[in-house]
Scaffold this motif. Structure first.
Motif, short mmCIF file in Angstrom:
data_model
loop_
_atom_site.label_atom_id
_atom_site.label_comp_id
_atom_site.label_asym_id
_atom_site.label_seq_id
_atom_site.Cartn_x
_atom_site.Cartn_y
_atom_site.Cartn_z
N GLU A 124 65.54 10.82 41.01
CA GLU A 124 66.44 11.65 41.81
C GLU A 124 66.86 10.90 43.07
OE1 GLU A 124 67.24 16.11 43.21
OE2 GLU A 124 65.53 15.66 41.98
N SER A 125 68.16 10.96 43.35
CA SER A 125 68.71 10.33 44.54
C SER A 125 68.49 11.24 45.74
CB SER A 125 70.22 10.10 44.33
OG SER A 125 70.83 9.76 45.54
N ASP A 126 68.34 10.65 46.91
CA ASP A 126 68.23 11.45 48.13
C ASP A 126 69.50 11.33 48.98
OD1 ASP A 126 67.98 8.85 49.04
OD2 ASP A 126 66.07 9.16 50.04
N GLU A 127 70.61 10.91 48.33
CA GLU A 127 71.88 10.75 49.04
C GLU A 127 72.41 12.06 49.61
OE1 GLU A 127 73.92 8.11 49.79
OE2 GLU A 127 72.35 6.78 49.07
N LEU A 128 72.24 13.18 48.88
CA LEU A 128 72.77 14.47 49.30
C LEU A 128 71.63 15.47 49.44
CD1 LEU A 128 75.79 14.67 46.81
CD2 LEU A 128 75.80 13.77 49.14
N GLU A 129 71.73 16.35 50.42
CA GLU A 129 70.71 17.36 50.67
C GLU A 129 71.04 18.65 49.92
OE1 GLU A 129 67.87 17.25 52.49
OE2 GLU A 129 68.22 15.10 52.75
#
Length: 158
Positions: A54-59
């Protein structure tokens, strides 16, 4: 995924810079990525449906603004922001440089997209009493790992 359609000004587009921010004026400062000129879509963040990473680019719960700038051998063209959102499908495909930016969000998990079933005519028939069903994992998993696939069949043909 974000999709776009932009003219090239007569010279081939070499790349696009895609920016995203929580503020419509991109002053947070914005995050960005450069993608090849052959791209017409790019997925920001999310979960890889195959690896589960999972990416943490977007909240989660955040609202974001997206801006795309094309580049050719002469330099950058005018930037374009998302201006229309289909709230039923959460798709953002209509871009215009003359309208006010529209925020995408709040970001929430959804149901996964359908898997792609492979059909090869009668090649799926294994025997007089069995079939072989194959599928690709959906690109978008809705925000959670797919736990199982339910396979249903019907002998009535209706």
């Amino acid at each position: 995924a974000t999709q776009w359609f932009i003219g090239d000004g007569g010279l081939p587009i070499t790349h696009y810079v895609i920016e995203w921010d929580t503020k419509p004026d991109f002053s947070s400062p914005a995050n960005s990525v450069s993608v090849p000129g052959s791209y017409t879509s790019y997925r920001i963040g999310g979960r890889d449906s195959i690896t589960g990473a999972e990416s943490d680019e977007l909240e989660p719960g955040g609202t974001y603004y997206v801006r795309i700038t094309p580049f050719n051998s002469l330099g950058p063209g005018p930037s374009t922001t998302l201006t229309e959102i289909d709230h039923d499908t959460h798709s953002t495909t209509d871009l215009s440089s003359s309208s006010s930016p529209v925020g995408i969000g709040p970001l929430v998990d959804t149901v996964p997209h359908a898997p792609t079933i492979h059909t090869q005519g009668t090649a799926n028939i294994v025997s007089a009493t069995s079939l072989l069903v194959q599928w690709d994992t959906p690109i978008l998993d809705g925000g959670s790992r797919i736990q199982r696939y339910d396979i249903e069949y019907d002998t009535s043909g209706n």
